[in-house]
Design a protein around this motif. Sequence first.
Motif, PDB file in Angstrom:
ATOM      1  N   VAL A   9       0.840  -1.198   0.000  1.00 46.98           N
ATOM      2  CA  VAL A   9       0.000   0.000   0.000  1.00 46.98           C
ATOM      3  C   VAL A   9       0.877   1.250   0.000  1.00 46.98           C
ATOM      4  CG1 VAL A   9      -1.706   1.342   1.314  1.00 46.98           C
ATOM      5  CG2 VAL A   9      -1.997  -1.135   1.035  1.00 46.98           C
ATOM      6  N   THR A  10       1.940   1.232   0.777  1.00 51.19           N
ATOM      7  CA  THR A  10       2.865   2.373   0.800  1.00 51.19           C
ATOM      8  C   THR A  10       3.489   2.575  -0.581  1.00 51.19           C
ATOM      9  OG1 THR A  10       3.321   2.076   3.148  1.00 51.19           O
ATOM     10  CG2 THR A  10       4.948   3.319   1.864  1.00 51.19           C
ATOM     11  N   LYS A  11       3.893   1.501  -1.227  1.00 50.29           N
ATOM     12  CA  LYS A  11       4.460   1.612  -2.580  1.00 50.29           C
ATOM     13  C   LYS A  11       3.438   2.216  -3.538  1.00 50.29           C
ATOM     14  CE  LYS A  11       6.212  -1.060  -6.473  1.00 50.29           C
ATOM     15  NZ  LYS A  11       6.380  -2.388  -7.050  1.00 50.29           N
ATOM     16  N   ALA A  12       2.202   1.728  -3.496  1.00 51.43           N
ATOM     17  CA  ALA A  12       1.157   2.240  -4.394  1.00 51.43           C
ATOM     18  C   ALA A  12       0.902   3.723  -4.158  1.00 51.43           C
ATOM     19  CB  ALA A  12      -0.131   1.450  -4.218  1.00 51.43           C
ATOM     20  N   ARG A  13       0.998   4.168  -2.928  1.00 56.74           N
ATOM     21  CA  ARG A  13       0.741   5.573  -2.605  1.00 56.74           C
ATOM     22  C   ARG A  13       1.925   6.479  -2.924  1.00 56.74           C
ATOM     23  NH1 ARG A  13       0.444   4.572   2.850  1.00 56.74           N
ATOM     24  NH2 ARG A  13       1.336   6.632   3.099  1.00 56.74           N
ATOM     25  N   GLU A  14       3.143   5.995  -2.712  1.00 60.06           N
ATOM     26  CA  GLU A  14       4.291   6.887  -2.698  1.00 60.06           C
ATOM     27  C   GLU A  14       5.285   6.723  -3.837  1.00 60.06           C
ATOM     28  OE1 GLU A  14       6.037   6.492   1.179  1.00 60.06           O
ATOM     29  OE2 GLU A  14       4.207   7.172   2.195  1.00 60.06           O
ATOM     30  N   ALA A  15       5.260   5.601  -4.525  1.00 59.61           N
ATOM     31  CA  ALA A  15       6.265   5.371  -5.574  1.00 59.61           C
ATOM     32  C   ALA A  15       6.060   6.341  -6.732  1.00 59.61           C
ATOM     33  CB  ALA A  15       6.176   3.934  -6.080  1.00 59.61           C
ATOM     34  N   PRO A  16       7.151   6.714  -7.393  1.00 60.90           N
ATOM     35  CA  PRO A  16       6.990   7.531  -8.606  1.00 60.90           C
ATOM     36  C   PRO A  16       6.164   6.740  -9.626  1.00 60.90           C
ATOM     37  CG  PRO A  16       9.321   7.292  -8.012  1.00 60.90           C
ATOM     38  CD  PRO A  16       8.544   6.382  -7.113  1.00 60.90           C
ATOM     39  N   LEU A  17       5.359   7.447 -10.389  1.00 61.57           N
ATOM     40  CA  LEU A  17       4.467   6.793 -11.340  1.00 61.57           C
ATOM     41  C   LEU A  17       5.217   5.854 -12.276  1.00 61.57           C
ATOM     42  CD1 LEU A  17       1.636   6.435 -12.448  1.00 61.57           C
ATOM     43  CD2 LEU A  17       2.019   8.436 -13.888  1.00 61.57           C
ATOM     44  N   TRP A  18       6.372   6.271 -12.772  1.00 62.45           N
ATOM     45  CA  TRP A  18       7.126   5.436 -13.712  1.00 62.45           C
ATOM     46  C   TRP A  18       7.497   4.098 -13.110  1.00 62.45           C
ATOM     47  CZ3 TRP A  18      11.824   4.075 -11.883  1.00 62.45           C
ATOM     48  CH2 TRP A  18      12.430   4.921 -10.952  1.00 62.45           C
ATOM     49  N   ASN A  19       7.557   4.028 -11.769  1.00 65.53           N
ATOM     50  CA  ASN A  19       7.900   2.793 -11.093  1.00 65.53           C
ATOM     51  C   ASN A  19       6.699   1.833 -10.994  1.00 65.53           C
ATOM     52  OD1 ASN A  19       9.879   1.227  -9.843  1.00 65.53           O
ATOM     53  ND2 ASN A  19       9.267   1.901  -7.802  1.00 65.53           N
ATOM     54  N   GLU A 129      -1.799  -1.140  -8.893  1.00 69.63           N
ATOM     55  CA  GLU A 129      -0.732  -1.658  -8.032  1.00 69.63           C
ATOM     56  C   GLU A 129      -1.281  -2.241  -6.731  1.00 69.63           C
ATOM     57  OE1 GLU A 129       3.106  -2.623  -6.831  1.00 69.63           O
ATOM     58  OE2 GLU A 129       2.489  -1.896  -8.799  1.00 69.63           O
ATOM     59  N   VAL A 130      -2.296  -1.619  -6.161  1.00 71.35           N
ATOM     60  CA  VAL A 130      -2.740  -1.984  -4.817  1.00 71.35           C
ATOM     61  C   VAL A 130      -3.972  -2.891  -4.792  1.00 71.35           C
ATOM     62  CG1 VAL A 130      -4.311  -0.043  -4.316  1.00 71.35           C
ATOM     63  CG2 VAL A 130      -2.880  -0.999  -2.494  1.00 71.35           C
ATOM     64  N   VAL A 131      -4.719  -2.999  -5.877  1.00 72.34           N
ATOM     65  CA  VAL A 131      -5.984  -3.738  -5.819  1.00 72.34           C
ATOM     66  C   VAL A 131      -5.827  -5.195  -5.374  1.00 72.34           C
ATOM     67  CG1 VAL A 131      -6.233  -4.418  -8.256  1.00 72.34           C
ATOM     68  CG2 VAL A 131      -8.252  -3.955  -6.894  1.00 72.34           C
ATOM     69  N   PRO A 132      -4.805  -5.940  -5.773  1.00 73.36           N
ATOM     70  CA  PRO A 132      -4.707  -7.317  -5.264  1.00 73.36           C
ATOM     71  C   PRO A 132      -4.577  -7.373  -3.739  1.00 73.36           C
ATOM     72  CG  PRO A 132      -3.253  -7.022  -7.147  1.00 73.36           C
ATOM     73  CD  PRO A 132      -3.752  -5.661  -6.757  1.00 73.36           C
ATOM     74  N   VAL A 133      -3.828  -6.449  -3.168  1.00 77.66           N
ATOM     75  CA  VAL A 133      -3.657  -6.410  -1.716  1.00 77.66           C
ATOM     76  C   VAL A 133      -4.973  -6.050  -1.044  1.00 77.66           C
ATOM     77  CG1 VAL A 133      -2.489  -5.212   0.183  1.00 77.66           C
ATOM     78  CG2 VAL A 133      -1.219  -5.822  -1.873  1.00 77.66           C
ATOM     79  N   MET A 134      -5.672  -5.048  -1.602  1.00 76.92           N
ATOM     80  CA  MET A 134      -6.939  -4.615  -1.001  1.00 76.92           C
ATOM     81  C   MET A 134      -7.979  -5.724  -1.064  1.00 76.92           C
ATOM     82  SD  MET A 134      -6.159  -1.693   0.142  1.00 76.92           S
ATOM     83  CE  MET A 134      -7.562  -0.657   0.471  1.00 76.92           C
ATOM     84  N   VAL A 135      -8.039  -6.435  -2.166  1.00 74.65           N
ATOM     85  CA  VAL A 135      -8.997  -7.539  -2.288  1.00 74.65           C
ATOM     86  C   VAL A 135      -8.649  -8.639  -1.283  1.00 74.65           C
ATOM     87  CG1 VAL A 135      -9.811  -9.389  -3.817  1.00 74.65           C
ATOM     88  CG2 VAL A 135      -9.672  -7.036  -4.653  1.00 74.65           C
ATOM     89  N   GLY A 136      -7.365  -8.934  -1.129  1.00 74.02           N
ATOM     90  CA  GLY A 136      -6.943  -9.927  -0.139  1.00 74.02           C
ATOM     91  C   GLY A 136      -7.327  -9.528   1.275  1.00 74.02           C
ATOM     92  N   LEU A 137      -7.125  -8.266   1.607  1.00 75.97           N
ATOM     93  CA  LEU A 137      -7.514  -7.785   2.937  1.00 75.97           C
ATOM     94  C   LEU A 137      -9.032  -7.829   3.107  1.00 75.97           C
ATOM     95  CD1 LEU A 137      -5.080  -4.750   3.333  1.00 75.97           C
ATOM     96  CD2 LEU A 137      -4.993  -6.917   4.582  1.00 75.97           C
ATOM     97  N   ALA A 138      -9.763  -7.441   2.072  1.00 79.22           N
ATOM     98  CA  ALA A 138     -11.229  -7.461   2.143  1.00 79.22           C
ATOM     99  C   ALA A 138     -11.734  -8.883   2.351  1.00 79.22           C
ATOM    100  CB  ALA A 138     -11.828  -6.869   0.871  1.00 79.22           C
TER     101      ALA A 138
END
Length: 183
Positions: A9-19, A129-138
């Motif tokens: 989640v931190t990566k999805a929020r903070e990483a540069p878009l190109w990453n 980037e984050v949807v697989p993690v969010m679905v897993g948490l849900a």
Amino acid sequence: MRESADREVTKAREAPLWNLVDPGGIAEVGHEAVSQWRVPEADIAALLESGLPEKVTPRGYFFHAPQSGAAPGVPISGGDYYGIGFFGRNRIAVESGSGVVYRFTSEGVGLLLNSSVCRYVECVWRWREVVPVMVGLANRVRGGGQDGFFEEKIREMVGCMSGTDPVAANSDPFLWKNIVFDS
């Protein structure tokens, strides 16, 4: 699980878009056609440089297939729009002139998704980037694992989307908030 989810989640929020851009998962964008669209130059640059994810899985909410023509190809709701994809069965289109991105309901009602293509490109790659993690948490919460961690991660992603596009965040409804909460 928590540590890994927090990292993602931190990566999805903070990483540069190109990453976050996955060259193997980009929807084909007709460079010649898009460069002729009547939208702000920054929006054209965002589409040509970062593109759009072909699809966002595991749920398949977003499917991007930008139109190949240079002229607006989606005459909806009394305006001219460029089609860039779908959210479920709803068309995602860019308003000619302004570059504002709308999600159109099956009744043809336009709902503000993002105030510009640039902001949409950033939001959709971060969400991909984050949807697989969010679905897993849900799924974990739905299975009886009641804790505040999932809700905290939802708030963080809604905050990210709000910060990326404050204009859309102040619209009613703020569709990214609905999308994140529905994960």
